[in-house]
Design a protein around this motif. Structure first.
Motif, PDB file in Angstrom:
ATOM      1  N   LEU A 275       0.844  -1.193   0.000  1.00 22.74           N
ATOM      2  CA  LEU A 275       0.000   0.000   0.000  1.00 22.74           C
ATOM      3  C   LEU A 275       0.882   1.247   0.000  1.00 22.74           C
ATOM      4  N   HIS A 276       0.360   2.341  -0.547  1.00 25.39           N
ATOM      5  CA  HIS A 276       1.148   3.571  -0.663  1.00 25.39           C
ATOM      6  C   HIS A 276       0.406   4.752  -0.031  1.00 25.39           C
ATOM      7  N   TYR A 277       1.162   5.563   0.688  1.00 29.09           N
ATOM      8  CA  TYR A 277       0.576   6.707   1.402  1.00 29.09           C
ATOM      9  C   TYR A 277       1.504   7.917   1.310  1.00 29.09           C
ATOM     10  N   ASP A 278       0.893   9.090   1.423  1.00 25.63           N
ATOM     11  CA  ASP A 278       1.680  10.326   1.504  1.00 25.63           C
ATOM     12  C   ASP A 278       2.142  10.595   2.930  1.00 25.63           C
ATOM     13  N   ARG A 279       1.297  10.227   3.902  1.00 27.18           N
ATOM     14  CA  ARG A 279       1.620  10.472   5.317  1.00 27.18           C
ATOM     15  C   ARG A 279       1.221   9.246   6.135  1.00 27.18           C
TER      16      ARG A 279
END
Length: 516
Positions: A275-279
């Motif tokens: 999974l990918h997140y900015d924060r």
């Protein structure tokens, strides 16, 4: 000078104990690292709204009954020292609580050494020595730790240090505009954070390995509260947010910016998901910081080393005369009762004060005489369960005790004694002892209180009172310390357990049979 008591921490628990010691003329000093009382609440909760209710208008004229709905006031003989005079908000602001604690400290005259950051505690020849960061020392025969859970709980996950910590992150929602956000944790701090970001963040995932538990169902106020659960609507109504059941396995920076998270779901056979997140914000709760204790007095820890292990007298199991007060005492009723919260531990602190009074100052637990008749005992019990805030708030933890001597000539009534302390013989022997507390039924966590298809005990049904799931009084009879009988008072919607034929008479019959 060697004090009788040293208290570390001038939060609500430390102030509560100090006020009781001050009232009784005891020899003590409170050590507090902050410049004023309640340092924890100057920073937490980060979004500044408390989840402890502040019901100003109860309809009661009895201040004891009003305390049932007042989760922020400390115990005092001063009617002006009620938090309900500081805010009308049902969920008040943390800044108002800090202001209240400052006034409580001032009006009760408690002796606090502010600006005292404790860095080491040792013990030799029965005396504790407390060292602060400036090289000063204090000594005491007994030490009470009222520091609360001051250390952030950080899971052992590779790369978790890349996450922003709950105690440090920028709470301004605008800084999260149009970003994908992962919040690690499933407690109130996690959902409080998610709630604040919903209007600005593009996507929010709240993740944790355990099932989500709702306070309205479990009756544990530390589980997810309704005031913080609007986020669940946005998840179930498909508004880009989600609750993830599982564990974060690793965190690393992505080449193009943001973070790559490897996640393992708890209830699927799916392989690891990337999974990918900015924060990423870490909201995994807090734990006790035992780092100040050296090898001479380091307390044993329990529950993943989050709390000091303690006896029924709130004393360390391995360090004599080292006591804990406040939210640290939730080890006694972890995720079941209210010892972790002001409205619960204020009564636990008073119990600790009475325990130390009996142990060190020859002051027995307060007791009043009572006629040793079934009717007098039943009337006294019914009067207390219909008025007491201590039994109400510390359900299943504190109980009132009626002791009857062997020949049945006299009885005494003692209030709000820890049930485990009674079981451990803290009050001494008695031929007959009736212990009364308030309890939910043993299956209450599995009952959906809003499901009308689930049968439940009828209100004021004395014949089936033992099957109640809702809060109700329970009276247990011990003969020479051995449980000999149990009586349940029928549940009541208004929590008024005083109907003559439903509550008083059946209880008197039970008491009479026990004494016979």
């Amino acid at each position: 000078m060697v004090r009788d008591y040293l208290i570390i921490g001038a939060g609500p628990a430390g102030l509560q104990l100090a006020a009781l010691l001050e009232r009784d003329g005891r020899d003590y000093t409170v050590l507090e690292r902050g410049s004023g009382p309640g340092t924890f609440f100057t920073r937490y909760p980060r979004h500044r709204q408390l989840i402890s209710i502040n019901k100003v208008h109860t309809g009661y004229t009895d201040p004891e009954l009003s305390l049932r709905m007042d989760w922020n006031s400390l115990l005092s003989d001063d009617p002006e020292l009620l938090f309900t005079r500081y805010s009308e908000e049902y969920f008040p602001r943390a800044d108002d609580f800090v202001r209240y604690l400052a006034d409580f400290a001032d009006r009760t005259g408690v002796r606090v050494e502010y600006g005292t950051e404790v860095v080491r505690v040792s013990r030799a020849d029965g005396v504790f020595t407390v060292h602060d960061v400036m090289g000063r020392t204090w000594q005491g025969r007994r030490l009470v730790v009222a520091t609360g859970v001051s250390r952030l709980n950080e899971p052992s996950v590779p790369g978790i240090e890349l996450a922003e910590r709950y105690d440090e992150f920028d709470t301004d929602p605008h800084s999260f505009t149009d970003q994908r956000v992962l919040i690690v944790g499933k407690g109130n701090s996690a959902f409080e954070t998610a709630e604040s970001l919903m209007a600005k963040a593009a996507v929010i995932h709240v993740a944790g390995p355990h099932s989500l538990r709702m306070a309205w169902k479990t009756h544990f106020v530390g589980h997810l509260r309704a005031v913080n659960n609007n986020f669940l609507d946005s998840y179930q109504l498909k508004s880009q947010n989600a609750v993830l059941d599982g564990t974060v396995e690793s965190v690393e920076k992505s080449p193009g910016g943001g973070f790559r998270v490897v996640f393992r779901y708890a209830r699927t056979t799916e392989r690891l998901r990337e999974l990918h997140y900015d924060r990423i914000v870490l909201c995994a709760g807090f734990r006790f910081d035992a780092g100040i204790f050296d090898e001479t007095c380091r307390p044993a820890l329990v529950i993943d080393d989050r709390f000091p292990a303690q006896t029924s007298a709130y004393e360390s199991v391995n360090v004599p005369h080292l006591y804990v007060a406040g939210t640290l005492t939730q080890q006694r009723d972890f995720k079941k009762g209210t010892n972790g919260f002001v409205h619960g531990f204020r009564y636990g602190v008073r119990a600790l004060h009475r325990i130390t009074g009996a142990r060190y100052h020859g002051t027995p637990w307060p007791a009043r005489p009572l006629a040793a008749t079934p009717e007098a005992i039943a009337d006294a019990v019914v009067a207390r369960v219909n008025r007491s805030s201590g039994l109400w708030q510390q359900f299943g933890v504190l109980g009132d005790v009626v002791a009857v001597d062997g020949d049945g000539d006299g009885a005494t009534y003692q209030e709000e004694v820890p049930l485990a302390y009674v079981a451990d013989g803290g009050l001494g022997p008695a031929a007959h002892r009736f212990v009364v507390d308030l309890e939910y039924g043993p299956d209450h966590e599995g009952v959906d209180p809003f499901d009308v298809t689930v049968p439940r005990v009828t209100e004021n049904d004395a014949a089936h009172a033992m099957d109640s799931s809702y809060l109700h009084p329970v009276v247990r009879h011990y003969r020479d310390g051995v449980l000999a009988g149990t009586h349940h008072l029928a549940e009541n919607l208004e929590n008024e357990w005083d109907l003559p034929e439903v509550h008083r008479q059946p209880l008197a019959v039970f008491v009479g049979a026990c004494l016979d």
